[in-house]
Design a protein around this motif. Structure first.
Motif, PDB file in Angstrom:
ATOM      1  N   GLN B  81      -3.551  -2.021 -17.231  1.00 17.81           N
ATOM      2  CA  GLN B  81      -3.476  -0.924 -16.265  1.00 17.81           C
ATOM      3  C   GLN B  81      -4.262   0.298 -16.759  1.00 17.81           C
ATOM      4  N   HIS B 105     -10.322  -3.951  -5.421  1.00 21.40           N
ATOM      5  CA  HIS B 105     -10.058  -3.565  -6.807  1.00 21.40           C
ATOM      6  C   HIS B 105      -9.001  -2.469  -6.914  1.00 21.40           C
ATOM      7  N   LEU B 107      -6.425  -2.273  -4.901  1.00 16.63           N
ATOM      8  CA  LEU B 107      -5.149  -2.975  -4.733  1.00 16.63           C
ATOM      9  C   LEU B 107      -4.798  -3.780  -5.979  1.00 16.63           C
ATOM     10  N   LEU B 108      -5.810  -4.430  -6.561  1.00 17.81           N
ATOM     11  CA  LEU B 108      -5.559  -5.188  -7.784  1.00 17.81           C
ATOM     12  C   LEU B 108      -5.120  -4.261  -8.915  1.00 17.81           C
ATOM     13  N   GLY B 109      -5.582  -3.030  -8.866  1.00 18.92           N
ATOM     14  CA  GLY B 109      -5.233  -2.060  -9.902  1.00 18.92           C
ATOM     15  C   GLY B 109      -3.973  -1.276  -9.592  1.00 18.92           C
ATOM     16  N   ASN B 110      -3.225  -1.745  -8.593  1.00 15.39           N
ATOM     17  CA  ASN B 110      -1.949  -1.115  -8.220  1.00 15.39           C
ATOM     18  C   ASN B 110      -2.090   0.331  -7.757  1.00 15.39           C
ATOM     19  N   THR B 154      -8.824   3.124 -10.770  1.00 11.96           N
ATOM     20  CA  THR B 154      -7.417   3.246 -11.157  1.00 11.96           C
ATOM     21  C   THR B 154      -7.194   4.476 -12.032  1.00 11.96           C
TER      22      THR B 154
END
Ligand SMILES: Nc1ncnc2c1ncn2[C@@H]1O[C@H](COP(=O)(O)OP(=O)(O)OP(=O)(O)O)[C@@H](O)[C@H]1O
Ligand SMILES: [Mg+2]
Lengths: 255, 249
Positions: B81, B105, B107-110, B154
């Motif tokens: 993260q 990316h 979304l993948l990175g929260n 992120t």
């Protein structure tokens, strides 16, 4: 959840934009439509071909997409190195597998539903009435797609895409020969062979569980037990496949 | 000072052909990158820079040794993260638009509120007008910039860039250098690889030099320069050729 959704969406879009897909769709629709003209040649009680053909085309269509597009789901990302930035994000490998699985599965579900609607329209045109009895074939065909896609992803998690395709085809053939395998096991006189055949029979997927064509075309009843069993069988088998695929994929390096 | 990246006794080998012996590519790499610094990882082609970076970002696993990110094991989701990563000569999904690519990316990175983040990044790397253009229509420089945008989306503490300046024109290089310095100002740690010294000179606090899979020197740029590396005309490769020849003699 967001992470899986991102992969599902991406896989759906990516697969949808593959050229080969358009070709398959056009071909499948043509075949369904053409079956109208074959109907008059059907022997015995009609209208058999119209039903059999439509069901077969839409189910084989799904299988073909799995084998052609499913085999490259993971490999294209590795070959094109698009997976690098994905792997570096806080994503679990299992989320990638499940995301890819669902992405292509949803796409096939949409397409097969489309095929089924076209099939029903053709039947309506020919007979003046829909045949809702046939609709049960759709979820069954999708269960088969699920299992096959799981197999493709399992082999993709460690081998090449060609290998994955070949295994997909082999499992498809063996999977439909499963009842014969059981028959062979039951009747075999050589004990060792008998046990080997039983082991294969229970390990390999029995895709005949998802084949309702005979029942539907000849309008035989489909029992609730059978539906429930096939549903559980397909789901559990797929989950196991994806689980093993994840374990293997977790060990995978990207060179 | 807290360490952002710590590599301890890292070994890594590759099999070139299955009948051949494994070739040792990284040999006992020990390296510490501190929080808040810009660290240049320099070395000639084939020295092992990309391999090291792939080990840090989890694309490869070491044969042996330990890698920690802010004191955490490198493959924990928590550590990931905190990392933003730009691969070497990156390839991205051609069929996605810049916006879609960054959205995936984010979304993948929260990222919460991904839409805002995506537009922020597009603005930052100057690609707002290309947001709805498919990536296959991007120029090399644009791809590099969208690659950096996905790394930064992120808001990571540690930014790892594999040759971020290669293949860019002087203006593009200047923009990326400015971006790196801006991140440094915000207290972020930057680890980037390159094999051209003038690039590094402008932005690095410290550099590490790797050659043939071994760390040769680590230190503050200024101090290393005093020992006679000329940065204005001689490239690192030239310098190494000289060093290696001297060693052999
Ligand atoms: N997948 C692989 N299989 C076999 N050998 C590899 C593999 N990846 C890297 N190597 C070898 O490892 C060594 C280091 O490669 P690496 O890509 O890390 O170098 P680099 O410092 O990034 O070089 P460059 O400046 O050219 O990017 C090279 O000798 C390369 O041939
Ligand atoms: Mg490299």
């Amino acid at each position: 959840m967001h992470r899986i959704r991102a992969i599902v969406e991406n896989t759906f879009k990516e697969s949808l934009r593959q050229r080969i897909l358009n070709l398959l769709i056009i071909f499948a629709i043509l075949l369904i439509v053409v079956s109208i003209f074959l109907e008059p040649f059907a022997i015995g009680e009609s209208p058999k071909i119209l039903r059999d053909f439509g069901l077969a085309v839409s189910s084989i269509f799904g299988v073909l997409i799995v084998i052609i597009i499913g085999s490259s789901l993971i490999h294209k990302d590795i070959e094109k190195r698009t997976i690098y930035t994905v792997i570096a994000k806080p994503v679990k490998r299992g989320e990638i597998i499940v995301g890819k699985f669902l992405g292509l599965f949803f796409l096939i579900a949409v397409l097969e539903t489309g095929m089924t609607i076209i099939h029903q329209i053709i039947i309506f045109i020919y007979e003046g009435a829909f045949d809702p009895h046939l609709l049960i074939a759709l979820p069954f065909s999708l269960l088969e797609v699920m299992v096959l896609l799981g197999i493709l992803l399992l082999f993709s998690s460690f081998s090449s895409s060609t290998m994955a395709s070949i295994m997909g085809i082999i499992f498809f053939i063996i999977g439909h020969g499963s009842p014969d395998l059981k028959l062979f096991a039951d009747q075999s006189k050589v004990v060792l062979l008998k046990y080997i055949a039983y082991v294969f029979y229970y390990i390999l997927p029995n895709l005949e569980n998802f084949n309702l064509r005979i029942e539907l075309v000849y309008k035989l009843p489909v029992h609730h037990d059978q539906i429930l069993f096939s549903l559980c069988y397909g789901l559990i088998y797929t989950i196991l496949l994806l689980y093993v695929a994840t374990i293997i994929f977790e060990k995978r390096e990207f060179k | 000072m807290e360490s952002a990246i710590k590599l301890e006794h890292i070994y890594r080998s590759f099999k070139t052909h299955f009948w051949q012996k494994r070739k040792l590519v990284l040999e006992d790499i020990n390296l510490e990158v501190f929080q808040g610094e810009v660290f240049g990882f320099l070395g000639p082609n084939g020295a092992g820079k990309t391999t090291t970076i792939k080990l840090i970002t989890g694309l490869l696993k070491p044969d042996s040794g330990k890698i920690s990110i802010f004191g955490m094991p490198r493959d924990s989701l928590k550590a990931k993260q905190l990392i933003g990563y730009l691969p070497e000569s990156p390839y991205f999904y051609d069929h996605l638009t810049g916006y879609e690519f960054l959205k995936v990316h984010a979304l993948l990175g929260n990222c919460k509120d991904y839409e805002k983040k995506v537009y922020e990044q597009l603005e930052k790397v100057g690609l707002k007008s290309a947001a709805n253009l498919q990536l296959r229509k991007y120029s090399r420089g644009m791809l590099q910039r969208i690659g950096i945008a996905q790394a930064l989306i992120t808001d990571p503490e540690l930014i790892i860039l594999d040759e971020p300046l290669t293949g860019l024109d002087p203006i593009g290089r200047k923009e990326i250098k400015d971006l790196i310095l801006e991140q440094k100002q915000q207290g972020k740690t930057i680890f980037f690889s390159s094999h051209i010294l003038p690039d590094a000179e402008v932005i690095c606090d410290r550099i590490g030099i790797i050659i043939n899979g071994k760390i040769l020197k680590v230190g503050e740029l200024k101090q290393l320069l005093k020992k006679g590396i000329k940065t204005d005309e001689i490239s690192l490769e030239d310098w190494f050729v000289k060093q290696v020849k001297e060693k052999d003699a």
